[in-house]
Design an enzyme around this catalytic site. Structure first.
Site, PDB file in Angstrom:
ATOM      1  CG  HIS A 150      -1.787  -1.137   1.414  1.00 58.21           C
ATOM      2  ND1 HIS A 150      -2.631  -1.612   0.433  1.00 58.21           N
ATOM      3  CD2 HIS A 150      -1.923  -1.975   2.471  1.00 58.21           C
ATOM      4  CE1 HIS A 150      -3.255  -2.687   0.886  1.00 58.21           C
ATOM      5  NE2 HIS A 150      -2.841  -2.940   2.114  1.00 58.21           N
ATOM      6  CG  ASP A 157      -4.558  -6.406   1.509  1.00 60.61           C
ATOM      7  OD1 ASP A 157      -4.229  -7.055   2.512  1.00 60.61           O
ATOM      8  OD2 ASP A 157      -4.754  -5.169   1.552  1.00 60.61           O
TER       9      ASP A 157
HETATM   10 ZN    ZN Z   1      -2.448  -6.385   4.040  1.00 58.86          ZN
END
Ligand code: ZN
Length: 495
Positions: A310, A361
């Site tokens: 991220h 994720d």
């Molecule tokens: Zn993660």
């Protein structure tokens, strides 16, 4: 209260689960070859995205060691009993928390909070994982890994932080949960890079962990012991399995612990969540005096071993400086969209020579084509422009696909991402007889897969030579799905 009955039920389940210690039933002795469907000696590909670009009529030979032994142009492949229409390197799924797959679809409604956000999602996640036993986690992991393989990925990089029982005490085998992920990989044949995650506290101020988080916690000594236990078990998967380390984030690990835990990777990959949400950036700024990317640049010497998950919240100077370190940006386009994180600055990152990898994720959905499409579409919507990540030489799909296979290799610590002798035979065959692909060749095959097609076009997948997906289906699809179905019935009964 109304939930105490449930809590007792969960506690009972955990006691029952810990009685059935069956691990490591799935693993053989060191040195014994990993079970797999026998790879063909080699096969012919009408179109092949090999190292150096597209080739027609390419013979790819596989060695017994799971690596590609030869790549050559030829009209006839000796010993080839398979031929495929289009062969691509099968990429790495660079970031996953397998257990979250079982929550998919449960968090799409507003809570009592008017500003529904990432933080309310996290609350539900904590309640959910309270109930997960090691058996559940193994079944979920097998499902996720199978879905990854069927989507075209060859490798699961697992960012693994669910270590202990619900009250925070370690299982009798400290590495019980990690061992379950490994056992699932043995079942599915996925390439596994396992990253045990160091997690110390519940926020930048060092506050202690809440009920939902105590299953993640290890001090440095306990974490080192966990890693020491995981490494030999992982080795038994075979030489393509890889060990690395993750520090959860600046919200969960202290400055000193970063360097300690990073040392435990001894040359393997090192991952961390970096800058996902604006609230996270504000918290880091408040407590550490700088933004997350600035902190990392100042404090931990990012290099080729690092993958930052991220990189959503970056200012232009951060994008440029971090890209130039050679570290990989671990992007999770569908999860970042689902959680409302923001948009990664893909254009400037790639312009600055930055490397990218893609991960699923939260596993809200596992789709290679949709991850890549989401990445480009987010750029287009922001810039009101088209083909943002293309270059004058490479189409959008080709640029994204090649960038993420190479970056994924780096993030996984795995010699993959190229169809070239000496690399792991991580291969993906696309069906070009589908109606979407009529008349397409070269880059257009990838563009059509990403923008006009979906993962149903994925026909064959090999992971380190293990032929795991045939005609679009994993070899153990039915059994793994049945196991997962019964886990969902068990863990969703609190809803
Ligand atoms: Zn993660």
């Amino acid at each position: 209260g109304p939930n105490s009955g449930k809590a007792e039920l969960f506690a009972w389940r955990h006691r029952e689960a810990s009685k059935n210690k069956y691990f490591p039933r799935n693993l053989r002795e060191p040195g014994e070859p990993r079970s797999r469907q026998e790879p063909p000696g080699g096969f012919k590909s009408d179109e092949c995205l090999k190292a150096g670009g597209w080739g027609k009529n390419v013979c790819v030979a596989l060695g017994d060691d799971g690596c590609i032994s030869e790549v050559k142009f030829s009209d006839t492949c000796t010993g080839a009993d398979t031929s495929v229409a289009c062969l691509l390197p099968a990429p790495v799924n660079a970031h996953s928390h397998v257990f979250q797959r079982a929550m998919a679809g449960l968090t799409e409604r507003r809570g009592k909070n008017l500003v529904d956000s990432f933080w309310t999602w996290r609350e539900l996640m904590y309640r959910f994982l309270d109930q997960l036993t090691p058996e559940h986690v193994e079944a979920i992991a097998a499902m996720v890994q199978m879905e990854m393989l069927e989507a075209g990925y060859a490798t699961n990089v697992e960012f693994h932080y669910l270590h202990h029982s619900p009250d925070g005490t370690p299982y009798q085998n400290r590495a019980e949960m990690a061992d379950r992920i490994i056992a699932a990989a043995e079942q599915t044949g996925v390439g596994l890079t396992l990253l045990p995650v160091h997690y110390e506290f519940g926020g930048c101020d060092g506050r202690s962990l809440t009920r939902g988080q105590i299953r993640f916690k290890n001090d440095l000594d306990d974490f080192a012991a966990l890693c020491q236990s995981v490494r030999p078990t992982l080795k038994r998967l075979g030489p393509d399995a890889c060990f690395g380390i993750a520090a959860h984030s600046l919200r969960a690990v202290s400055k000193d612990s970063f360097s300690h835990s990073r040392n435990l990777s001894s040359g393997g990959p090192f991952h961390m969540h970096l800058a996902e949400q604006t609230a996270e950036v504000d918290e880091v700024l408040h407590h550490l005096g700088c933004r997350p990317v600035e902190w990392v640049l100042e404090n931990i010497e990012p290099n080729l071993d690092c993958c930052f998950i991220h990189c959503t919240q970056m200012l232009p100077h951060e994008t440029k400086a971090l890209a130039q370190t050679g570290a990989v940006a671990g992007l999770c386009p569908m999860t970042e969209a689902n959680l409302g994180d923001g948009i990664f600055d893909g254009f400037n990152w790639l312009e600055a020579g930055g490397r990218i990898a893609i991960g699923s994720d939260s596993n809200i959905r596992i789709s290679l084509s949709e991850e890549l499409r989401s990445l480009e579409y987010s750029q287009r919507l922001r810039d009101r422009s088209r083909n943002v990540l293309a270059t004058s030489a490479l189409s959008t799909g080709r640029r994204i696909f090649e960038s993420m296979t190479l970056g994924g290799s780096q993030a996984a610590g795995r010699k993959t991402g190229r169809i070239e002798a000496g690399y792991w035979a991580d291969l993906l065959a696309i069906d070009t007889s589908a109606i979407t692909h009529v008349g397409s060749n070269g880059d257009i095959i990838i563009d059509t897969f990403i923008f006009a097609g979906d993962d149903r076009l994925v026909r064959e997948v090999w992971s380190a030579g293990r032929h795991v997906v045939t005609s679009g289906q994993h070899f153990a699809h039915e059994q793994i799905t049945e196991n997962y179905r019964s886990v969902l019935f068990a863990v969703k009964d609190w809803l």
